[in-house]
Design a protein around this motif. Structure first.
Motif, PDB file in Angstrom:
ATOM      1  N   THR A 158       0.935  -1.126   0.036  1.00 15.39           N
ATOM      2  CA  THR A 158      -0.121  -0.030  -0.089  1.00 15.39           C
ATOM      3  C   THR A 158       0.691   1.231  -0.164  1.00 15.39           C
ATOM      4  OG1 THR A 158      -1.714  -1.299   1.240  1.00 15.39           O
ATOM      5  CG2 THR A 158      -1.873   1.144   1.064  1.00 15.39           C
ATOM      6  N   VAL A 159       0.450   2.213  -0.843  1.00  8.90           N
ATOM      7  CA  VAL A 159       1.083   3.536  -0.703  1.00  8.90           C
ATOM      8  C   VAL A 159       0.357   4.676  -0.186  1.00  8.90           C
ATOM      9  CG1 VAL A 159       2.063   5.432  -2.014  1.00  8.90           C
ATOM     10  CG2 VAL A 159       2.380   2.651  -3.004  1.00  8.90           C
ATOM     11  N   VAL A 160       0.818   5.152   0.923  1.00  4.82           N
ATOM     12  CA  VAL A 160      -0.134   6.268   1.701  1.00  4.82           C
ATOM     13  C   VAL A 160       0.523   7.653   1.786  1.00  4.82           C
ATOM     14  CG1 VAL A 160      -0.902   6.584   3.826  1.00  4.82           C
ATOM     15  CG2 VAL A 160      -0.940   4.326   3.101  1.00  4.82           C
ATOM     16  N   GLY A 161      -0.013   8.499   1.530  1.00  4.52           N
ATOM     17  CA  GLY A 161       0.615   9.874   1.511  1.00  4.52           C
ATOM     18  C   GLY A 161      -0.458  11.001   2.062  1.00  4.52           C
ATOM     19  N   THR A 162       0.194  12.200   2.077  1.00  9.91           N
ATOM     20  CA  THR A 162      -0.589  13.541   2.619  1.00  9.91           C
ATOM     21  C   THR A 162       0.010  14.662   1.661  1.00  9.91           C
ATOM     22  OG1 THR A 162      -1.151  15.027   4.093  1.00  9.91           O
ATOM     23  CG2 THR A 162       1.204  13.966   4.248  1.00  9.91           C
ATOM     24  N   TRP A 163      -1.039  15.346   1.238  1.00 15.26           N
ATOM     25  CA  TRP A 163      -0.818  16.548   0.394  1.00 15.26           C
ATOM     26  C   TRP A 163      -1.607  17.555   0.634  1.00 15.26           C
ATOM     27  CZ3 TRP A 163      -1.056  16.235  -5.527  1.00 15.26           C
ATOM     28  CH2 TRP A 163      -0.393  17.256  -6.278  1.00 15.26           C
ATOM     29  N   ASN A 164      -1.072  18.725   0.822  1.00 12.29           N
ATOM     30  CA  ASN A 164      -1.866  19.973   0.859  1.00 12.29           C
ATOM     31  C   ASN A 164      -1.848  20.332  -0.565  1.00 12.29           C
ATOM     32  OD1 ASN A 164      -2.565  22.831   0.485  1.00 12.29           O
ATOM     33  ND2 ASN A 164      -1.806  22.873   2.942  1.00 12.29           N
ATOM     34  N   VAL A 165      -3.190  20.264  -1.179  1.00 13.87           N
ATOM     35  CA  VAL A 165      -3.403  20.656  -2.423  1.00 13.87           C
ATOM     36  C   VAL A 165      -3.822  22.056  -2.748  1.00 13.87           C
ATOM     37  CG1 VAL A 165      -4.413  18.471  -3.089  1.00 13.87           C
ATOM     38  CG2 VAL A 165      -5.702  20.002  -2.441  1.00 13.87           C
ATOM     39  N   SER A 219       2.815   9.283  -7.846  1.00  7.98           N
ATOM     40  CA  SER A 219       3.310   8.840  -6.459  1.00  7.98           C
ATOM     41  C   SER A 219       2.797   7.452  -6.475  1.00  7.98           C
ATOM     42  CB  SER A 219       2.427   9.541  -5.542  1.00  7.98           C
ATOM     43  OG  SER A 219       1.135   9.489  -5.538  1.00  7.98           O
ATOM     44  N   GLY A 220       1.765   6.910  -7.293  1.00  9.35           N
ATOM     45  CA  GLY A 220       1.332   5.455  -7.050  1.00  9.35           C
ATOM     46  C   GLY A 220       0.458   5.393  -5.939  1.00  9.35           C
ATOM     47  N   ALA A 221       0.091   6.299  -5.326  1.00 15.81           N
ATOM     48  CA  ALA A 221      -0.865   6.514  -4.067  1.00 15.81           C
ATOM     49  C   ALA A 221      -2.052   5.499  -3.963  1.00 15.81           C
ATOM     50  CB  ALA A 221      -1.192   7.781  -3.716  1.00 15.81           C
ATOM     51  N   ASP A 222      -2.317   5.008  -3.180  1.00 19.57           N
ATOM     52  CA  ASP A 222      -3.632   4.013  -2.833  1.00 19.57           C
ATOM     53  C   ASP A 222      -4.726   5.006  -1.985  1.00 19.57           C
ATOM     54  OD1 ASP A 222      -2.810   1.652  -4.275  1.00 19.57           O
ATOM     55  OD2 ASP A 222      -1.174   1.462  -2.583  1.00 19.57           O
ATOM     56  N   VAL A 223      -3.921   5.503  -0.950  1.00 19.07           N
ATOM     57  CA  VAL A 223      -4.641   6.328  -0.411  1.00 19.07           C
ATOM     58  C   VAL A 223      -3.933   7.855   0.140  1.00 19.07           C
ATOM     59  CG1 VAL A 223      -4.194   5.074   1.776  1.00 19.07           C
ATOM     60  CG2 VAL A 223      -6.205   6.791   1.804  1.00 19.07           C
ATOM     61  N   ARG A 234       7.019  -1.659   8.310  1.00 14.72           N
ATOM     62  CA  ARG A 234       6.520  -1.968   6.918  1.00 14.72           C
ATOM     63  C   ARG A 234       6.692  -0.596   6.129  1.00 14.72           C
ATOM     64  NH1 ARG A 234       0.439  -2.873   6.431  1.00 14.72           N
ATOM     65  NH2 ARG A 234       1.128  -3.311   4.402  1.00 14.72           N
ATOM     66  N   THR A 235       7.291   0.634   6.705  1.00 13.95           N
ATOM     67  CA  THR A 235       7.729   1.668   5.714  1.00 13.95           C
ATOM     68  C   THR A 235       8.968   1.448   5.122  1.00 13.95           C
ATOM     69  OG1 THR A 235       8.588   2.897   7.903  1.00 13.95           O
ATOM     70  CG2 THR A 235       6.466   3.263   7.173  1.00 13.95           C
ATOM     71  N   LEU A 236       8.780   0.981   3.884  1.00 12.46           N
ATOM     72  CA  LEU A 236       9.893   0.687   2.936  1.00 12.46           C
ATOM     73  C   LEU A 236      10.731   1.850   2.713  1.00 12.46           C
ATOM     74  CD1 LEU A 236      11.354  -1.388   1.388  1.00 12.46           C
ATOM     75  CD2 LEU A 236       9.957  -0.797  -0.796  1.00 12.46           C
ATOM     76  N   ASP A 237      10.284   3.044   2.402  1.00 12.53           N
ATOM     77  CA  ASP A 237      10.940   4.157   2.275  1.00 12.53           C
ATOM     78  C   ASP A 237       9.935   5.293   2.036  1.00 12.53           C
ATOM     79  OD1 ASP A 237       9.698   4.070  -0.289  1.00 12.53           O
ATOM     80  OD2 ASP A 237      11.513   3.704  -1.305  1.00 12.53           O
ATOM     81  N   VAL A 238      10.487   6.870   2.463  1.00 13.45           N
ATOM     82  CA  VAL A 238       9.518   7.567   2.311  1.00 13.45           C
ATOM     83  C   VAL A 238      10.107   8.827   1.511  1.00 13.45           C
ATOM     84  CG1 VAL A 238       8.333   9.544   4.032  1.00 13.45           C
ATOM     85  CG2 VAL A 238       9.279   7.382   4.870  1.00 13.45           C
ATOM     86  N   HIS A 239       9.106   9.559   0.865  1.00 11.89           N
ATOM     87  CA  HIS A 239       9.489  10.568  -0.447  1.00 11.89           C
ATOM     88  C   HIS A 239       8.706  11.737  -0.201  1.00 11.89           C
ATOM     89  CE1 HIS A 239      12.645   8.255  -2.412  1.00 11.89           C
ATOM     90  NE2 HIS A 239      11.963   6.877  -2.170  1.00 11.89           N
ATOM     91  N   MET A 284       3.992  16.583  -2.072  1.00  8.08           N
ATOM     92  CA  MET A 284       3.367  15.570  -1.346  1.00  8.08           C
ATOM     93  C   MET A 284       4.414  14.756  -0.606  1.00  8.08           C
ATOM     94  SD  MET A 284       1.703  12.034  -3.176  1.00  8.08           S
ATOM     95  CE  MET A 284       0.653  13.070  -4.349  1.00  8.08           C
ATOM     96  N   VAL A 285       4.028  14.232   0.496  1.00  4.06           N
ATOM     97  CA  VAL A 285       4.887  13.182   1.616  1.00  4.06           C
ATOM     98  C   VAL A 285       4.054  11.732   1.397  1.00  4.06           C
ATOM     99  CG1 VAL A 285       6.096  12.918   3.622  1.00  4.06           C
ATOM    100  CG2 VAL A 285       5.752  14.984   3.037  1.00  4.06           C
ATOM    101  N   PHE A 286       4.899  10.858   0.841  1.00  2.00           N
ATOM    102  CA  PHE A 286       4.210   9.447   1.060  1.00  2.00           C
ATOM    103  C   PHE A 286       5.230   8.519   1.447  1.00  2.00           C
ATOM    104  CE2 PHE A 286       6.187  10.096  -3.208  1.00  2.00           C
ATOM    105  CZ  PHE A 286       6.534   8.864  -3.683  1.00  2.00           C
ATOM    106  N   THR A 287       4.774   7.433   1.743  1.00  2.00           N
ATOM    107  CA  THR A 287       5.584   6.104   2.079  1.00  2.00           C
ATOM    108  C   THR A 287       5.072   4.777   1.396  1.00  2.00           C
ATOM    109  OG1 THR A 287       6.506   4.827   3.919  1.00  2.00           O
ATOM    110  CG2 THR A 287       4.241   5.568   4.276  1.00  2.00           C
ATOM    111  N   ARG A 288       5.873   3.843   1.349  1.00  2.00           N
ATOM    112  CA  ARG A 288       5.280   2.724   0.616  1.00  2.00           C
ATOM    113  C   ARG A 288       5.277   1.749   1.657  1.00  2.00           C
ATOM    114  NH1 ARG A 288       9.012   1.021  -3.957  1.00  2.00           N
ATOM    115  NH2 ARG A 288      10.749   1.635  -2.581  1.00  2.00           N
ATOM    116  N   LEU A 289       4.244   0.828   2.111  1.00  2.00           N
ATOM    117  CA  LEU A 289       4.388   0.063   3.140  1.00  2.00           C
ATOM    118  C   LEU A 289       4.614  -1.418   2.558  1.00  2.00           C
ATOM    119  CD1 LEU A 289       1.025   1.243   4.929  1.00  2.00           C
ATOM    120  CD2 LEU A 289       3.420   1.658   5.409  1.00  2.00           C
ATOM    121  N   THR A 290       5.442  -2.119   2.888  1.00  2.00           N
ATOM    122  CA  THR A 290       5.607  -3.509   2.445  1.00  2.00           C
ATOM    123  C   THR A 290       4.485  -4.710   2.925  1.00  2.00           C
ATOM    124  OG1 THR A 290       6.884  -4.090   4.479  1.00  2.00           O
ATOM    125  CG2 THR A 290       8.185  -3.167   2.305  1.00  2.00           C
ATOM    126  N   ALA A 291       4.535  -5.527   2.328  1.00  2.00           N
ATOM    127  CA  ALA A 291       3.413  -6.561   2.504  1.00  2.00           C
ATOM    128  C   ALA A 291       3.551  -7.061   3.630  1.00  2.00           C
ATOM    129  CB  ALA A 291       3.322  -7.612   1.681  1.00  2.00           C
TER     130      ALA A 291
END
Length: 332
Positions: free
Chosen positions: A11-18, A50-54, A291-296, A325-332
């Motif tokens: 899962t890719v999770v992020g936050t963004w002030n649009v 970003s590939g964000a899922d949420v 689970r946080t593989l990396d953060v970008h 945007m700040v997002f992280t990829r969560l590993t399975a």
């Protein structure tokens, strides 16, 4: 985003002030349809990259505009927004998700026994957040649940009471007024951080080793600021300290700011008067640390961000956003 996709990504999770997502026209939105379309196109392109899922989103001025943004994304996306906002500048937090999503809380009243705080020179007080803290439950592909909280704390960009013409001012009459208004903003940001932390306590219930919780959004301050630190909970074990890898009794309630995991060269989410700032954050429970593989961070304007000033109205027709945007990829 192919160069980041290494398999085993769940899962890719992020936050963004649009940045002031309003329909065209009106006091805050783009002046015409062409500027609005350009903004939606810029936002959608960055979300795809970003590939964000949420994605938690801040500064949603019009829920219909968020719905139109969702419609420009690939696949089926749901969207929701907080019902709590300031009528004078009606921006709110929300979520975009291609995973099943359920709203579980929309909180604004200051956590008791916190008293109302002074909000202006007239002696008026505030007893609630200017923008609601919205909590949702998201179900991942394997059935695991993520609890996500979107927040947007009081800005450090100061606006002053209207002058004789009735227009808002972005410059003070004198340094005394600047200092007072900055204090009122800090009172509110601190009280909002306490309130968001109380919601996190409720959602974690001391079970952060097992419960997957992320508090995220535009905190309007740097990682080491007092207001950001309030949200972390029990001190100790922060990333980058000797205690980070040592379990202790605070782990069930603690949140970890993922800022140290952002590569140093991209560790900023806004540029203010040419100064890089990291004011957008992801704070995760213990269950998610592994689970946080990396953060970008990801910037929409061709790899750069505009340098903003105290006047937020100056960019109403600019595409995309003045935040990364700040997002992280969560590993399975």
């Amino acid at each position: 985003m192919d160069h980041w996709q290494l398999g085993a990504i769940m899962t890719v999770v992020g936050t963004w002030n649009v940045e002031n997502l309003f329909k065209p026209g009106g006091e805050f939105g783009p002046k015409d349809q062409a500027a609005y379309d350009a903004k939606l196109a810029g936002l959608a392109a960055t979300i795809r990259t970003s590939g964000a899922d949420v994605l938690a989103v801040e500064e949603v001025g019009d829920p219909d505009a968020l719905a139109e943004l969702a419609g420009r994304l690939d696949g089926e996306w749901s969207h929701t927004t907080s019902a709590i906002f300031d009528e004078k500048h009606p921006i709110r937090v929300g979520f975009l998700s291609r995973l099943p999503l359920e709203v579980i809380a929309d909180r604004a009243a200051f956590a008791r026994p916190l008293a109302p705080i002074q909000a202006g020179d007239d002696g008026g007080t505030a007893d609630r957040m200017g923008r609601g803290a919205l909590a949702v439950r998201v179900t991942e592909a394997d059935g695991r649940e993520l609890v996500l909280v979107a927040v947007h704390l009081k800005s450090k960009l100061l606006s002053f009471p209207p002058g004789p013409g009735g227009h808002s001012r972005f410059q003070p009459r004198d340094e005394g007024e600047r200092a007072r208004v900055a204090a009122y903003a800090l009172y509110r940001r601190a009280a909002e951080a306490v309130t968001a932390r109380a919601l996190a306590d409720e959602l974690l219930a001391g079970e952060g080793r097992a419960r997957q919780v992320i508090v995220m959004g535009d905190l309007n301050d740097e990682p080491e600021s007092a207001t950001t630190q309030i949200l972390l909970g029990p001190p100790g074990s922060e990333l980058g300290t000797p205690g980070a890898d040592r379990p202790d009794k605070g782990d069930g309630s603690r949140l970890w700011n993922l800022a140290p995991r952002i590569p140093e060269g991209e560790r900023f989410s806004r540029v203010f008067h040419q100064r890089h700032e990291l004011i957008d954050h992801l704070l995760v429970s213990h269950a998610l640390l592994g689970r946080t593989l990396d953060v970008h961070t990801l910037r929409a304007q061709d790899g750069g961000l505009p340098s903003v000033t105290e006047n937020p109205a100056a960019r109403r027709d600019d595409p995309a956003s003045d935040h990364a945007m700040v997002f992280t990829r969560l590993t399975a």
